[in-house]
Write a protein that holds these residues in place. Structure first.
Motif, PDB file in Angstrom:
ATOM      1  N   ARG A  23       0.802  -1.233   0.000  1.00  0.00           N
ATOM      2  CA  ARG A  23       0.000   0.000   0.000  1.00  0.00           C
ATOM      3  C   ARG A  23       0.825   1.269   0.000  1.00  0.00           C
ATOM      4  NH1 ARG A  23      -5.515  -0.094   3.309  1.00  0.00           N
ATOM      5  NH2 ARG A  23      -6.509   0.388   1.362  1.00  0.00           N
ATOM      6  N   GLY A  24       1.811   1.355   0.835  1.00  0.00           N
ATOM      7  CA  GLY A  24       2.572   2.582   0.975  1.00  0.00           C
ATOM      8  C   GLY A  24       3.479   2.897  -0.200  1.00  0.00           C
ATOM      9  N   PHE A  25       3.501   2.023  -1.188  1.00  0.00           N
ATOM     10  CA  PHE A  25       4.450   2.212  -2.289  1.00  0.00           C
ATOM     11  C   PHE A  25       3.800   2.675  -3.590  1.00  0.00           C
ATOM     12  CE2 PHE A  25       6.974   0.263   0.816  1.00  0.00           C
ATOM     13  CZ  PHE A  25       8.264   0.665   0.545  1.00  0.00           C
ATOM     14  N   TYR A  26       2.546   3.052  -3.520  1.00  0.00           N
ATOM     15  CA  TYR A  26       1.928   3.641  -4.703  1.00  0.00           C
ATOM     16  C   TYR A  26       2.518   5.029  -4.964  1.00  0.00           C
ATOM     17  CZ  TYR A  26      -1.460  -0.109  -4.969  1.00  0.00           C
ATOM     18  OH  TYR A  26      -2.052  -1.337  -5.105  1.00  0.00           O
ATOM     19  N   ARG A  27       2.939   5.687  -3.891  1.00  0.00           N
ATOM     20  CA  ARG A  27       3.506   7.027  -4.047  1.00  0.00           C
ATOM     21  C   ARG A  27       4.943   7.130  -3.550  1.00  0.00           C
ATOM     22  NH1 ARG A  27      -1.765  10.515  -2.576  1.00  0.00           N
ATOM     23  NH2 ARG A  27      -2.777  10.155  -4.566  1.00  0.00           N
ATOM     24  N   ARG A  28       5.404   6.137  -2.851  1.00  0.00           N
ATOM     25  CA  ARG A  28       6.774   6.166  -2.346  1.00  0.00           C
ATOM     26  C   ARG A  28       7.715   5.795  -3.481  1.00  0.00           C
ATOM     27  NH1 ARG A  28       8.974   2.839   2.947  1.00  0.00           N
ATOM     28  NH2 ARG A  28      11.163   3.423   2.713  1.00  0.00           N
ATOM     29  N   GLU A  29       8.738   6.634  -3.684  1.00  0.00           N
ATOM     30  CA  GLU A  29       9.689   6.413  -4.771  1.00  0.00           C
ATOM     31  C   GLU A  29      11.116   6.429  -4.232  1.00  0.00           C
ATOM     32  OE1 GLU A  29       8.915   9.012  -8.077  1.00  0.00           O
ATOM     33  OE2 GLU A  29       6.934   8.134  -8.403  1.00  0.00           O
ATOM     34  N   PRO A  30      11.576   5.300  -3.697  1.00  0.00           N
ATOM     35  CA  PRO A  30      12.940   5.243  -3.171  1.00  0.00           C
ATOM     36  C   PRO A  30      13.967   5.522  -4.267  1.00  0.00           C
ATOM     37  CG  PRO A  30      11.750   3.181  -2.757  1.00  0.00           C
ATOM     38  CD  PRO A  30      10.881   4.040  -3.583  1.00  0.00           C
ATOM     39  N   ASP A  31      14.900   6.360  -3.969  1.00  0.00           N
ATOM     40  CA  ASP A  31      15.935   6.755  -4.945  1.00  0.00           C
ATOM     41  C   ASP A  31      15.322   7.254  -6.248  1.00  0.00           C
ATOM     42  OD1 ASP A  31      17.905   6.058  -3.110  1.00  0.00           O
ATOM     43  OD2 ASP A  31      18.247   4.092  -4.000  1.00  0.00           O
ATOM     44  N   GLY A  32      14.117   7.832  -6.173  1.00  0.00           N
ATOM     45  CA  GLY A  32      13.467   8.370  -7.361  1.00  0.00           C
ATOM     46  C   GLY A  32      12.871   7.323  -8.280  1.00  0.00           C
ATOM     47  N   THR A  33      12.746   6.095  -7.809  1.00  0.00           N
ATOM     48  CA  THR A  33      12.234   4.995  -8.632  1.00  0.00           C
ATOM     49  C   THR A  33      10.765   4.746  -8.335  1.00  0.00           C
ATOM     50  OG1 THR A  33      14.407   3.948  -8.663  1.00  0.00           O
ATOM     51  CG2 THR A  33      12.528   2.546  -9.186  1.00  0.00           C
ATOM     52  N   CYS A  34       9.945   4.783  -9.361  1.00  0.00           N
ATOM     53  CA  CYS A  34       8.525   4.464  -9.223  1.00  0.00           C
ATOM     54  C   CYS A  34       8.398   2.945  -9.028  1.00  0.00           C
ATOM     55  CB  CYS A  34       7.753   4.919 -10.458  1.00  0.00           C
ATOM     56  SG  CYS A  34       6.016   4.426 -10.422  1.00  0.00           S
ATOM     57  N   MET A  35       7.962   2.551  -7.849  1.00  0.00           N
ATOM     58  CA  MET A  35       7.891   1.129  -7.537  1.00  0.00           C
ATOM     59  C   MET A  35       6.730   0.443  -8.259  1.00  0.00           C
ATOM     60  SD  MET A  35      10.591   0.881  -5.872  1.00  0.00           S
ATOM     61  CE  MET A  35      10.614  -0.740  -5.131  1.00  0.00           C
ATOM     62  N   VAL A  36       5.694   1.193  -8.601  1.00  0.00           N
ATOM     63  CA  VAL A  36       4.591   0.616  -9.374  1.00  0.00           C
ATOM     64  C   VAL A  36       5.108   0.198 -10.753  1.00  0.00           C
ATOM     65  CG1 VAL A  36       2.353   1.077 -10.439  1.00  0.00           C
ATOM     66  CG2 VAL A  36       2.828   1.914  -8.128  1.00  0.00           C
ATOM     67  N   SER A  37       5.864   1.093 -11.384  1.00  0.00           N
ATOM     68  CA  SER A  37       6.438   0.758 -12.696  1.00  0.00           C
ATOM     69  C   SER A  37       7.442  -0.370 -12.582  1.00  0.00           C
ATOM     70  CB  SER A  37       7.107   1.991 -13.304  1.00  0.00           C
ATOM     71  OG  SER A  37       6.157   2.978 -13.590  1.00  0.00           O
ATOM     72  N   MET A  38       8.273  -0.330 -11.548  1.00  0.00           N
ATOM     73  CA  MET A  38       9.262  -1.392 -11.336  1.00  0.00           C
ATOM     74  C   MET A  38       8.556  -2.737 -11.245  1.00  0.00           C
ATOM     75  SD  MET A  38      12.516  -2.272 -10.660  1.00  0.00           S
ATOM     76  CE  MET A  38      13.342  -0.784 -10.138  1.00  0.00           C
ATOM     77  N   ASP A  39       7.494  -2.792 -10.463  1.00  0.00           N
ATOM     78  CA  ASP A  39       6.724  -4.023 -10.289  1.00  0.00           C
ATOM     79  C   ASP A  39       6.121  -4.480 -11.609  1.00  0.00           C
ATOM     80  OD1 ASP A  39       5.215  -5.941  -8.434  1.00  0.00           O
ATOM     81  OD2 ASP A  39       3.581  -4.927  -9.460  1.00  0.00           O
ATOM     82  N   MET A  40       5.498  -3.543 -12.311  1.00  0.00           N
ATOM     83  CA  MET A  40       4.824  -3.877 -13.566  1.00  0.00           C
ATOM     84  C   MET A  40       5.808  -4.420 -14.607  1.00  0.00           C
ATOM     85  SD  MET A  40       2.715  -1.323 -16.090  1.00  0.00           S
ATOM     86  CE  MET A  40       4.181  -0.336 -16.385  1.00  0.00           C
ATOM     87  N   TYR A  41       6.908  -3.723 -14.785  1.00  0.00           N
ATOM     88  CA  TYR A  41       7.874  -4.153 -15.805  1.00  0.00           C
ATOM     89  C   TYR A  41       8.539  -5.477 -15.448  1.00  0.00           C
ATOM     90  CZ  TYR A  41       7.525   0.366 -18.165  1.00  0.00           C
ATOM     91  OH  TYR A  41       7.069   1.458 -18.839  1.00  0.00           O
TER      92      TYR A  41
END
Length: 105
Positions: A23-41
């Motif tokens: 849940r908390g990672f829809y907007r959290r971007e560690p080191d500027g990385t979108c985790m939603v995109s990371m997960d999807m790809y």
């Protein structure tokens, strides 16, 4: 060897499919990385690797993004669930890259 790794990847995938995105990672971007995109790809590339050899684009995604995710993992350790979720995703991505490399050898 590839078949054993494919079986392992299939088991990891089955476990992963039922996990909700943290849940908390829809907007959290560690080191500027979108985790939603990371997960999807990465998840898409893992699924593709289970179905056959990867094209250049998917291979590049695995080879580029898996190390980025590995670097991010320590910075998200404050969220136990997210850390486990993304470590699982990372393990699958690494295994998928190994499978693809073995297929082309």
């Amino acid at each position: 060897m590839v078949e054993a790794k494919l079986d392992q990847l299939a088991r990891l995938w089955e476990d992963f499919r039922s996990l909700p995105f943290p849940r908390g990672f829809y907007r959290r971007e560690p080191d500027g990385t979108c985790m939603v995109s990371m997960d999807m790809y990465l998840a898409g590339c893992v699924l593709s690797a289970m179905n056959g050899p990867l094209d250049d684009w998917r291979r590049d995604v695995l080879l580029k993004d898996a190390p980025v995710l590995e670097k991010i993992l320590p910075s998200i350790a404050d969220d136990d669930y997210a850390a486990k979720y993304f470590a699982h995703l990372h393990a699958m991505a690494v295994l998928a890259a190994e499978i693809d490399t073995a297929r082309s050898a």
